[in-house]
Motif scaffolding. Sequence first.
Motif, PDB file in Angstrom:
ATOM      1  N   ARG A 212     -39.243   5.945  10.091  1.00  0.00           N
ATOM      2  CA  ARG A 212     -39.974   6.231  11.328  1.00  0.00           C
ATOM      3  C   ARG A 212     -39.070   6.704  12.466  1.00  0.00           C
ATOM      4  O   ARG A 212     -39.555   6.996  13.549  1.00  0.00           O
ATOM      5  CB  ARG A 212     -40.716   4.971  11.808  1.00  0.00           C
ATOM      6  N   GLU A 213     -37.755   6.749  12.177  1.00  0.00           N
ATOM      7  CA  GLU A 213     -36.782   7.118  13.198  1.00  0.00           C
ATOM      8  C   GLU A 213     -36.954   6.241  14.434  1.00  0.00           C
ATOM      9  O   GLU A 213     -36.996   6.712  15.567  1.00  0.00           O
ATOM     10  CB  GLU A 213     -36.884   8.605  13.544  1.00  0.00           C
TER      11      GLU A 213
ATOM     12  N   ARG B 177     -35.788   2.631  16.603  1.00  0.00           N
ATOM     13  CA  ARG B 177     -34.631   1.775  16.854  1.00  0.00           C
ATOM     14  C   ARG B 177     -34.946   0.297  16.701  1.00  0.00           C
ATOM     15  O   ARG B 177     -34.045  -0.508  16.493  1.00  0.00           O
ATOM     16  CB  ARG B 177     -34.091   2.023  18.260  1.00  0.00           C
TER      17      ARG B 177
ATOM     18  N   THR C 109     -35.668   3.534   9.543  1.00  0.00           N
ATOM     19  CA  THR C 109     -35.079   4.820   9.173  1.00  0.00           C
ATOM     20  C   THR C 109     -36.163   5.867   8.963  1.00  0.00           C
ATOM     21  O   THR C 109     -36.078   6.980   9.487  1.00  0.00           O
ATOM     22  CB  THR C 109     -34.241   4.677   7.887  1.00  0.00           C
TER      23      THR C 109
END
Length: 71
Positions: A31-32, A34, A29
């Motif tokens: 570090r954005e 996936r 979250t």
Amino acid sequence: MSHARSAEIAAELFVPLSTVRTHLANVRTTREARNRVEIAARRGKAGRPGQEPAPAPPAGCGSRTTAGVRG
């Protein structure tokens, strides 16, 4: 495979598997990212907010040393 790796991390750190999963979810979250591959890729681009990137170690200071090796 990710379950096995998370389990290995939990065992090595003596923490519950849920702790490892929660931590990885928080890192994704922040570090954005996936997945773990994106976390690793983004790790090299930015440290913690306001933190300078760590300098490279001097030459000859790798993980392999010759200390204690007789030649």
